[in-house]
Design a protein around this motif. Structure first.
Motif, PDB file in Angstrom:
ATOM      1  N   LEU A   9       0.877  -1.243   0.023  1.00 17.16           N
ATOM      2  CA  LEU A   9       0.025  -0.015  -0.209  1.00 17.16           C
ATOM      3  C   LEU A   9       0.976   1.295  -0.174  1.00 17.16           C
ATOM      4  N   ASN A  15      -3.272  11.159  -3.067  1.00 19.41           N
ATOM      5  CA  ASN A  15      -3.491  10.144  -4.034  1.00 19.41           C
ATOM      6  C   ASN A  15      -3.715  10.704  -5.378  1.00 19.41           C
ATOM      7  N   SER A  19       1.728   8.560  -4.801  1.00 18.74           N
ATOM      8  CA  SER A  19       1.280   7.224  -4.392  1.00 18.74           C
ATOM      9  C   SER A  19       0.720   6.482  -5.615  1.00 18.74           C
ATOM     10  N   GLU A  23       2.403   3.043  -7.092  1.00 18.20           N
ATOM     11  CA  GLU A  23       1.562   1.917  -7.168  1.00 18.20           C
ATOM     12  C   GLU A  23       1.705   1.147  -8.788  1.00 18.20           C
ATOM     13  N   ALA A  27       3.077  -2.154 -10.018  1.00 19.56           N
ATOM     14  CA  ALA A  27       1.919  -2.903 -10.276  1.00 19.56           C
ATOM     15  C   ALA A  27       2.451  -4.481 -11.035  1.00 19.56           C
ATOM     16  N   THR A  34      -0.607  -4.288  -5.534  1.00 18.58           N
ATOM     17  CA  THR A  34      -0.396  -2.981  -5.145  1.00 18.58           C
ATOM     18  C   THR A  34      -1.643  -1.985  -5.145  1.00 18.58           C
ATOM     19  N   LEU A  35      -1.631  -1.091  -4.065  1.00 18.82           N
ATOM     20  CA  LEU A  35      -2.959  -0.157  -3.802  1.00 18.82           C
ATOM     21  C   LEU A  35      -2.338   1.077  -3.373  1.00 18.82           C
ATOM     22  N   SER A  36      -3.025   2.076  -3.680  1.00 24.11           N
ATOM     23  CA  SER A  36      -2.550   3.359  -3.376  1.00 24.11           C
ATOM     24  C   SER A  36      -3.642   4.100  -2.801  1.00 24.11           C
TER      25      SER A  36
END
Length: 76
Positions: A9, A15, A19, A23, A27, A34-36
């Motif tokens: 994360l 965002n 971030s 991500e 990815a 992945t995540l942001s």
């Protein structure tokens, strides 16, 4: 049998730039999901406790983001 993917994360304020860029960079790496999200309430994707619970590793873009997370999500 493949081991479970690691969940990363990435967190910044809005965002919008930092971030999401991180991500995207990670990815396509095998074994990584992945995540942001953003710490601000008006972020493109606001951070929530479910995201924190699912993450194996959390990367913040500044110390202020870590402090915000620690204050806002004490129980997560």
């Amino acid at each position: 049998m493949r081991a479970r993917d690691r969940h990363y994360l990435f967190v910044c304020s809005q965002n919008k730039l930092r971030s999401p860029t991180a991500e995207q960079i990670f990815a396509d790496h095998p074994g990584i999901e992945t995540l942001s999200a953003g710490t601000n309430h008006d972020a493109e994707t606001p951070l929530d406790d479910e995201m924190l619970r699912c993450a194996d590793t959390i990367f913040v873009m500044a110390k202020a983001h870590r402090s915000k997370i620690q204050q806002r999500f004490r129980g997560a």
